[in-house]
Write a protein that holds these residues in place. Structure first.
Motif, PDB file in Angstrom:
ATOM      1  N   THR A   1       0.842  -1.198   0.000  1.00 23.72           N
ATOM      2  CA  THR A   1       0.000   0.000   0.000  1.00 23.72           C
ATOM      3  C   THR A   1       0.878   1.249   0.000  1.00 23.72           C
ATOM      4  O   THR A   1       1.988   1.258   0.533  1.00 23.72           O
ATOM      5  CB  THR A   1      -0.918   0.025   1.227  1.00 23.72           C
ATOM      6  OG1 THR A   1      -0.122   0.006   2.397  1.00 23.72           O
ATOM      7  CG2 THR A   1      -1.863  -1.157   1.229  1.00 23.72           C
TER       8      THR A   1
ATOM      9  N   ALA B   1       0.595   5.552   0.647  1.00 24.57           N
ATOM     10  CA  ALA B   1      -0.193   6.687   1.135  1.00 24.57           C
ATOM     11  C   ALA B   1       0.664   7.940   1.047  1.00 24.57           C
ATOM     12  O   ALA B   1       1.887   7.887   0.960  1.00 24.57           O
ATOM     13  CB  ALA B   1      -0.645   6.449   2.560  1.00 24.57           C
TER      14      ALA B   1
ATOM     15  N   ARG C   1      -3.451  10.107   3.302  1.00 25.34           N
ATOM     16  CA  ARG C   1      -4.464   9.817   2.294  1.00 25.34           C
ATOM     17  C   ARG C   1      -3.972   8.684   1.390  1.00 25.34           C
ATOM     18  O   ARG C   1      -2.843   8.746   0.891  1.00 25.34           O
ATOM     19  CB  ARG C   1      -4.700  11.078   1.456  1.00 25.34           C
ATOM     20  CG  ARG C   1      -5.986  11.044   0.670  1.00 25.34           C
ATOM     21  CD  ARG C   1      -6.139  12.286  -0.149  1.00 25.34           C
ATOM     22  NE  ARG C   1      -5.362  12.052  -1.367  1.00 25.34           N
ATOM     23  CZ  ARG C   1      -4.798  12.989  -2.086  1.00 25.34           C
ATOM     24  NH1 ARG C   1      -4.873  14.221  -1.737  1.00 25.34           N
ATOM     25  NH2 ARG C   1      -4.124  12.685  -3.159  1.00 25.34           N
ATOM     26  N   PRO C   2      -4.783   7.643   1.177  1.00 26.85           N
ATOM     27  CA  PRO C   2      -4.324   6.541   0.327  1.00 26.85           C
ATOM     28  C   PRO C   2      -4.154   6.997  -1.119  1.00 26.85           C
ATOM     29  O   PRO C   2      -4.964   7.760  -1.639  1.00 26.85           O
ATOM     30  CB  PRO C   2      -5.426   5.497   0.449  1.00 26.85           C
ATOM     31  CG  PRO C   2      -6.620   6.226   0.937  1.00 26.85           C
ATOM     32  CD  PRO C   2      -6.124   7.411   1.694  1.00 26.85           C
TER      33      PRO C   2
ATOM     34  N   ALA D   1      -5.735   4.486  -6.103  1.00 27.31           N
ATOM     35  CA  ALA D   1      -6.934   4.516  -5.266  1.00 27.31           C
ATOM     36  C   ALA D   1      -7.840   5.623  -5.795  1.00 27.31           C
ATOM     37  O   ALA D   1      -7.391   6.726  -6.080  1.00 27.31           O
ATOM     38  CB  ALA D   1      -6.553   4.785  -3.820  1.00 27.31           C
ATOM     39  N   VAL D   2      -9.124   5.321  -5.932  1.00 27.41           N
ATOM     40  CA  VAL D   2     -10.093   6.290  -6.434  1.00 27.41           C
ATOM     41  C   VAL D   2     -11.042   6.642  -5.301  1.00 27.41           C
ATOM     42  O   VAL D   2     -11.657   5.759  -4.703  1.00 27.41           O
ATOM     43  CB  VAL D   2     -10.876   5.710  -7.635  1.00 27.41           C
ATOM     44  CG1 VAL D   2     -11.925   6.698  -8.120  1.00 27.41           C
ATOM     45  CG2 VAL D   2      -9.927   5.353  -8.756  1.00 27.41           C
ATOM     46  N   ASP D   3     -11.148   7.930  -5.002  1.00 29.90           N
ATOM     47  CA  ASP D   3     -12.051   8.406  -3.957  1.00 29.90           C
ATOM     48  C   ASP D   3     -13.353   8.841  -4.620  1.00 29.90           C
ATOM     49  O   ASP D   3     -13.458   9.943  -5.154  1.00 29.90           O
ATOM     50  CB  ASP D   3     -11.410   9.558  -3.194  1.00 29.90           C
ATOM     51  CG  ASP D   3     -12.209   9.977  -1.976  1.00 29.90           C
ATOM     52  OD1 ASP D   3     -13.262   9.351  -1.723  1.00 29.90           O
ATOM     53  OD2 ASP D   3     -11.779  10.910  -1.280  1.00 29.90           O
ATOM     54  N   ALA D   4     -14.346   7.954  -4.611  1.00 27.36           N
ATOM     55  CA  ALA D   4     -15.615   8.241  -5.283  1.00 27.36           C
ATOM     56  C   ALA D   4     -16.347   9.408  -4.626  1.00 27.36           C
ATOM     57  O   ALA D   4     -17.031  10.175  -5.314  1.00 27.36           O
ATOM     58  CB  ALA D   4     -16.496   6.993  -5.270  1.00 27.36           C
ATOM     59  N   ASN D   5     -16.214   9.564  -3.318  1.00 29.21           N
ATOM     60  CA  ASN D   5     -16.873  10.682  -2.639  1.00 29.21           C
ATOM     61  C   ASN D   5     -16.323  12.020  -3.107  1.00 29.21           C
ATOM     62  O   ASN D   5     -17.068  12.979  -3.285  1.00 29.21           O
ATOM     63  CB  ASN D   5     -16.718  10.556  -1.123  1.00 29.21           C
ATOM     64  CG  ASN D   5     -17.515   9.412  -0.567  1.00 29.21           C
ATOM     65  OD1 ASN D   5     -18.533   9.028  -1.115  1.00 29.21           O
ATOM     66  ND2 ASN D   5     -17.029   8.853   0.525  1.00 29.21           N
ATOM     67  N   ARG D   6     -15.025  12.087  -3.314  1.00 24.44           N
ATOM     68  CA  ARG D   6     -14.419  13.334  -3.778  1.00 24.44           C
ATOM     69  C   ARG D   6     -14.858  13.663  -5.201  1.00 24.44           C
ATOM     70  O   ARG D   6     -15.115  14.825  -5.525  1.00 24.44           O
ATOM     71  CB  ARG D   6     -12.902  13.189  -3.704  1.00 24.44           C
ATOM     72  CG  ARG D   6     -12.171  14.462  -3.848  1.00 24.44           C
ATOM     73  CD  ARG D   6     -10.712  14.263  -3.539  1.00 24.44           C
ATOM     74  NE  ARG D   6     -10.037  15.537  -3.553  1.00 24.44           N
ATOM     75  CZ  ARG D   6      -8.777  15.679  -3.265  1.00 24.44           C
ATOM     76  NH1 ARG D   6      -8.051  14.650  -2.929  1.00 24.44           N
ATOM     77  NH2 ARG D   6      -8.220  16.861  -3.307  1.00 24.44           N
ATOM     78  N   ILE D   7     -14.964  12.657  -6.048  1.00 22.40           N
ATOM     79  CA  ILE D   7     -15.426  12.875  -7.415  1.00 22.40           C
ATOM     80  C   ILE D   7     -16.880  13.332  -7.412  1.00 22.40           C
ATOM     81  O   ILE D   7     -17.259  14.261  -8.146  1.00 22.40           O
ATOM     82  CB  ILE D   7     -15.241  11.595  -8.254  1.00 22.40           C
ATOM     83  CG1 ILE D   7     -13.752  11.289  -8.412  1.00 22.40           C
ATOM     84  CG2 ILE D   7     -15.912  11.727  -9.605  1.00 22.40           C
ATOM     85  CD1 ILE D   7     -13.454   9.954  -9.024  1.00 22.40           C
TER      86      ILE D   7
ATOM     87  N   GLN E   1     -18.451  14.895  -4.984  1.00 24.22           N
ATOM     88  CA  GLN E   1     -18.512  16.249  -4.440  1.00 24.22           C
ATOM     89  C   GLN E   1     -18.083  17.276  -5.494  1.00 24.22           C
ATOM     90  O   GLN E   1     -18.677  18.352  -5.583  1.00 24.22           O
ATOM     91  CB  GLN E   1     -17.628  16.365  -3.208  1.00 24.22           C
ATOM     92  CG  GLN E   1     -17.773  17.689  -2.497  1.00 24.22           C
ATOM     93  CD  GLN E   1     -16.922  17.764  -1.251  1.00 24.22           C
ATOM     94  OE1 GLN E   1     -15.885  17.111  -1.162  1.00 24.22           O
ATOM     95  NE2 GLN E   1     -17.348  18.563  -0.298  1.00 24.22           N
TER      96      GLN E   1
END
Length: 98
Positions: free
Chosen positions: A32, A34, A44-45, A61-67, A69
Motif C-alpha cells: 500500500t 499513502a 491519504r491513500p 486509489a479512487v475516492d468516489a466521494n471526492r469525485i 462532491q
C-alpha cells in the motif's frame, strides 16, 4: 537549514508512506502507498503496488466521494451562473408598453 525552512519543507512536501508488503493466496505481493500525514493531517491513500510473477502493477486509489462532491460543486456553480445571467438579461421579450 533553519528550523523554519525545515517546517516549511515538512508542511509543503507530503511524504510518501509505503505499507508493509502483504502476500496473498495466489502468490502476489501487495504494497500500500499513502501520502501526507504529520502536523495533524491524516495520511491519504494513493494506491497499491501489486507484484505478481515478477511484474509490478500500479493500481491507483479512487475516492468516489471526492469525485461526487466535485460534480455537485460544478452543478451548483452552473446553476448560480445561469441564475445570474437570467436575472441580468432575461431571454423573454420586454412586454412593457412604451
Amino acid at each position: 537549514m533553519t528550523i523554519r525552512d525545515r517546517l516549511e519543507q515538512a508542511i509543503t512536501e507530503a511524504p510518501t508512506v509505503f505499507g508493509e508488503p502483504t502476500d496473498t493466496a495466489d502468490g502476489a505481493t501487495v504494497i500500500t502507498v499513502a501520502r501526507g500525514g504529520g502536523f495533524g493531517r491524516p495520511a491519504r491513500p494513493v494506491g497499491v503496488f501489486v507484484i505478481h510473477e515478477g511484474r509490478a502493477h500500479w493500481s491507483p486509489a479512487v475516492d468516489a466521494n471526492r469525485i461526487a462532491q466535485l460534480g455537485e460543486w460544478i452543478g451548483l456553480l452552473t446553476g448560480v451562473i445561469l441564475a445570474l445571467a437570467l436575472l441580468r438579461r432575461p431571454p423573454w421579450p420586454d412586454l412593457r408598453r412604451p
